[in-house]
Design a protein around this motif. Sequence first.
Motif, mmCIF file in Angstrom:
data_model
loop_
_atom_site.group_PDB
_atom_site.id
_atom_site.type_symbol
_atom_site.label_atom_id
_atom_site.label_comp_id
_atom_site.label_asym_id
_atom_site.label_seq_id
_atom_site.Cartn_x
_atom_site.Cartn_y
_atom_site.Cartn_z
ATOM 1 N N VAL A 231 27.613 38.792 40.887
ATOM 2 C CA VAL A 231 28.027 37.553 41.033
ATOM 3 C C VAL A 231 28.020 37.320 39.996
ATOM 4 O O VAL A 231 29.455 35.962 39.476
ATOM 5 C CB VAL A 231 26.748 36.831 41.651
ATOM 6 N N ALA A 232 27.875 37.596 39.130
ATOM 7 C CA ALA A 232 28.480 36.564 37.651
ATOM 8 C C ALA A 232 29.544 37.455 36.835
ATOM 9 O O ALA A 232 30.630 36.700 36.204
ATOM 10 C CB ALA A 232 27.270 37.521 35.918
ATOM 11 N N GLU A 233 30.311 38.425 37.717
ATOM 12 C CA GLU A 233 31.622 38.564 37.789
ATOM 13 C C GLU A 233 32.666 37.782 38.437
ATOM 14 O O GLU A 233 33.776 38.730 38.151
ATOM 15 C CB GLU A 233 32.078 39.994 37.343
ATOM 16 N N ARG A 234 31.772 36.997 39.412
ATOM 17 C CA ARG A 234 33.329 36.833 40.682
ATOM 18 C C ARG A 234 34.342 36.057 40.294
ATOM 19 O O ARG A 234 35.840 36.028 40.768
ATOM 20 C CB ARG A 234 32.526 36.557 41.662
ATOM 21 N N TYR A 235 33.867 35.440 39.571
ATOM 22 C CA TYR A 235 35.157 33.967 39.155
ATOM 23 C C TYR A 235 36.040 34.738 38.794
ATOM 24 O O TYR A 235 37.443 34.303 38.822
ATOM 25 C CB TYR A 235 33.940 33.199 37.971
ATOM 26 N N ASP A 236 35.158 35.756 37.452
ATOM 27 C CA ASP A 236 36.566 36.295 36.547
ATOM 28 C C ASP A 236 37.189 37.206 37.401
ATOM 29 O O ASP A 236 38.876 37.225 37.364
ATOM 30 C CB ASP A 236 36.085 36.500 35.250
ATOM 31 N N GLN A 237 37.052 37.809 38.445
ATOM 32 C CA GLN A 237 37.510 38.833 39.258
ATOM 33 C C GLN A 237 38.786 37.951 39.987
ATOM 34 O O GLN A 237 39.554 38.924 40.831
ATOM 35 C CB GLN A 237 36.465 39.766 40.107
ATOM 36 N N ALA A 238 38.035 37.355 40.581
ATOM 37 C CA ALA A 238 38.820 36.363 41.084
ATOM 38 C C ALA A 238 40.354 35.685 40.454
ATOM 39 O O ALA A 238 41.828 35.958 40.806
ATOM 40 C CB ALA A 238 38.182 35.300 42.201
ATOM 41 N N LEU A 239 39.999 35.372 39.158
ATOM 42 C CA LEU A 239 41.585 34.689 38.374
ATOM 43 C C LEU A 239 41.912 36.199 37.950
ATOM 44 O O LEU A 239 43.527 36.307 38.069
ATOM 45 C CB LEU A 239 40.564 34.933 37.188
ATOM 46 N N LEU A 240 41.097 37.464 38.305
ATOM 47 C CA LEU A 240 42.129 39.101 37.729
ATOM 48 C C LEU A 240 42.795 39.391 39.296
ATOM 49 O O LEU A 240 43.892 39.325 38.760
ATOM 50 C CB LEU A 240 41.350 40.067 37.830
ATOM 51 N N LEU A 241 42.824 38.894 40.404
ATOM 52 C CA LEU A 241 43.648 38.802 41.186
ATOM 53 C C LEU A 241 45.150 38.269 40.984
ATOM 54 O O LEU A 241 46.270 39.092 42.129
ATOM 55 C CB LEU A 241 42.750 38.168 42.755
ATOM 56 N N LEU A 242 45.004 36.790 40.464
ATOM 57 C CA LEU A 242 46.531 36.591 39.767
ATOM 58 C C LEU A 242 46.906 37.222 38.320
ATOM 59 O O LEU A 242 47.382 36.111 38.035
ATOM 60 C CB LEU A 242 45.712 34.414 39.889
ATOM 61 N N GLY A 243 46.039 37.615 38.339
ATOM 62 C CA GLY A 243 46.785 37.983 36.720
ATOM 63 C C GLY A 243 46.498 37.482 35.479
ATOM 64 O O GLY A 243 46.761 37.029 34.502
ATOM 65 N N LEU A 244 44.930 36.262 36.063
ATOM 66 C CA LEU A 244 45.045 35.665 34.980
ATOM 67 C C LEU A 244 43.249 35.196 34.683
ATOM 68 O O LEU A 244 42.358 36.607 34.741
ATOM 69 C CB LEU A 244 44.379 33.999 35.796
ATOM 70 N N GLN A 245 43.095 35.664 33.212
ATOM 71 C CA GLN A 245 41.697 35.041 32.658
ATOM 72 C C GLN A 245 40.948 33.780 32.150
ATOM 73 O O GLN A 245 42.166 33.382 31.952
ATOM 74 C CB GLN A 245 41.431 36.227 31.183
ATOM 75 N N SER A 246 40.480 33.825 32.465
ATOM 76 C CA SER A 246 39.443 32.297 32.077
ATOM 77 C C SER A 246 40.268 31.821 30.893
ATOM 78 O O SER A 246 40.155 30.279 31.041
ATOM 79 C CB SER A 246 38.305 32.291 32.283
ATOM 80 N N TRP A 247 40.323 32.126 29.641
ATOM 81 C CA TRP A 247 40.683 31.628 28.813
ATOM 82 C C TRP A 247 42.084 31.261 28.180
ATOM 83 O O TRP A 247 42.563 30.457 27.670
ATOM 84 C CB TRP A 247 40.055 32.870 27.294
ATOM 85 N N MET A 248 42.711 31.531 29.517
ATOM 86 C CA MET A 248 44.059 31.089 29.734
ATOM 87 C C MET A 248 44.120 30.006 30.224
ATOM 88 O O MET A 248 44.920 29.444 30.229
ATOM 89 C CB MET A 248 44.939 32.129 30.399
#
Length: 199
Positions: free
Chosen positions: A174-191
């Motif tokens: 659960v704690a990784e779902r936000y970052d994993q969803a962003l990775l589908l777009l090739g993004l990371q939250s710091w971007m």
Amino acid sequence: MTTDTAPMNLTHHFLIAMPGLEDEAFAKSVVYLCEHSPRGAMGLVINKPSDISLKSLFDKVELPLRRADLSESPVFQGGPVQTERGFVLHEAFIGTDIDPSESVYASTMAIPGGLEMTTSKDVLEALSTGAGPRRVLVSLGYSAWGEGQLEAELGENSWLTVEADLGVIFDTPVAERYDQALLLLGLQSWMLSPEAGHA
């Protein structure tokens, strides 16, 4: 020839909250859209667990839960609408003696992409016997947008969108779902900048 573009359809997509979205229900959320049409949209937040486990929920509705793989799973806060009502997002479950195009459960919405969302108690009863769909996400409440509302929020840079990946819903902690969803777009939250940008 018309210049109208086809209406946007984000069914079976994730909405990923931008950092500037500070609404308590949706900050840092990933919403799986079960339905999106010109009339509006409906989805479930997949990364905000409540403090209730599935075992506790089954105890409340007076059903045993004979699925050890699910007993410690959290019940999710699916959104701010009808928070007392349960919604079960699950893989399509085909019974042996029914038309494969129909769900075995009452009150089920088939979602293009292989999932179904069921609101009737029969899916819980199936899980209680140890049967039912293998992969499930249970939420209390759901998220909804009226006609044009989601499109307006997208225009305000409140959300990113990407086609849903079932692995993020069912296999990612659960704690990784936000970052994993962003990775589908090739993004990371710091971007992502918390400021909404308008070019």
